[in-house]
Design an enzyme around this catalytic site. Structure first.
Site, mmCIF file in Angstrom:
data_model
loop_
_atom_site.group_PDB
_atom_site.id
_atom_site.type_symbol
_atom_site.label_atom_id
_atom_site.label_comp_id
_atom_site.label_asym_id
_atom_site.label_seq_id
_atom_site.Cartn_x
_atom_site.Cartn_y
_atom_site.Cartn_z
ATOM 1 N N ASP A 196 -35.016 -23.171 -61.425
ATOM 2 C CA ASP A 196 -36.235 -23.662 -60.791
ATOM 3 C C ASP A 196 -37.378 -22.672 -61.011
ATOM 4 O OD1 ASP A 196 -37.159 -25.623 -58.329
ATOM 5 O OD2 ASP A 196 -38.116 -23.660 -58.291
ATOM 6 N N LEU A 197 -38.466 -23.155 -61.567
ATOM 7 C CA LEU A 197 -39.586 -22.290 -61.914
ATOM 8 C C LEU A 197 -40.214 -21.645 -60.684
ATOM 9 C CD1 LEU A 197 -41.013 -21.387 -64.495
ATOM 10 C CD2 LEU A 197 -42.617 -23.267 -64.186
#
Length: 279
Positions: A196-197
């Site tokens: 997840d960025l």
């Protein structure tokens, strides 16, 4: 799918500013006067995380408390149907499209699996879905009827690993989408979405790093957060929101270490030359 910071962490909304990012899971849930109680001991989770991580303790003290705001009427099928709608487009556009999809149902909610299978592809395309998303929704409906996609009651009795295996068998549903489902629909306490960025950028901001961590690095670091990695992830999203877009843009991708090519030894050159002379 990967995610970053936005306005409502418990809603499948994808921000167009970063690739495939859902603001439904980005900064923690929408703050309400009487937040829902998570299905684990939140006080114990906060205490455990604060005692084991000084920087995380500061973040916990300086930001609103962990909250989730799930739609308790949503089945796994409905939650994943909405997730597919929001993939790779802006939240505003996705909300408009999903409203059109719900209008195709007799109930005003998302079409049932049976209704979805009967809906013509042309009608779904007119609602704004891509061809790939239409196929994904049809496959989701089919696998829900077959029992691959569990009911909410059954899902609550399955392990995280079992749910990932089942749900990623659906076309268009990856591990990240399932992780978001585990966190925000089922309230699982120990999920760490390492791809997840928003979590990766929040980690860099919290721990003063110029680069995002590699997934393996974040996974190893997150061992200190067990068994409450969900709550720690939520605070990484909060760190993004707190820092703002300007600070997030400064965070660089994970370092890539290039292997140095060793020059060939004189012996290897000679071997190459001799091999060329052979008929």
């Amino acid at each position: 799918m990967r995610e970053t910071c936005g306005k409502h962490a418990s809603r499948f909304v994808f921000a167009s500013s970063l690739v495939n990012l859902s603001s439904r899971f980005q900064i923690g849930a929408h703050v309400t006067a009487r937040p829902p109680t998570p299905p684990f001991d939140l006080a114990e989770a906060m205490k455990s995380l604060a005692e084991g991580d000084e920087k995380l303790k500061f973040l916990i003290d300086e930001t609103p408390s962990f909250q989730m705001d799930p739609d308790h009427l949503q089945s796994p099928y409905e939650a994943l149907l909405e997730a597919i709608t929001y993939q790779s487009i802006s939240g505003k556009a996705a909300a408009t499209i999903f409203a059109r999809i719900k209008a195709l149902s007799s109930s005003g909610r998302a079409p049932t699996p049976e209704e979805m299978l009967k809906l013509r592809k042309r009608a779904l395309r007119r609602a704004g879905l891509s061809g790939a998303k239409v196929l994904a929704m049809k496959d989701l409906a089919k696998k829900t009827i077959e029992g691959v996609v569990p009911t909410l009651e059954d899902a609550q009795n399955l392990s995280d690993e079992e749910l990932v295996e089942r749900l990623t068998s659906v076309r268009g549903i990856g591990a990240w989408t399932v992780e978001m489902f585990l966190i925000f629909r089922l309230g699982r306490p120990d999920v760490l979405p390492v791809h997840d960025l928003g979590v990766k950028k929040g980690w860099s901001i919290t721990y003063g790093k110029k680069h995002m961590p590699k997934p393996k690095e974040l996974l190893a670091f997150g061992e200190r957060w067990r068994p409450y990695r969900t709550v720690a992830s939520w605070y990484m999203w909060r760190a993004c929101h707190r820092a703002g877009n300007a600070a997030m843009r400064k965070i660089r991708p994970a370092k890539v270490h290039k292997r140095k090519s060793n020059p060939k030894s004189p012996r290897s050159h000679e071997s190459a030359k001799s091999s060329k002379k052979r008929p």
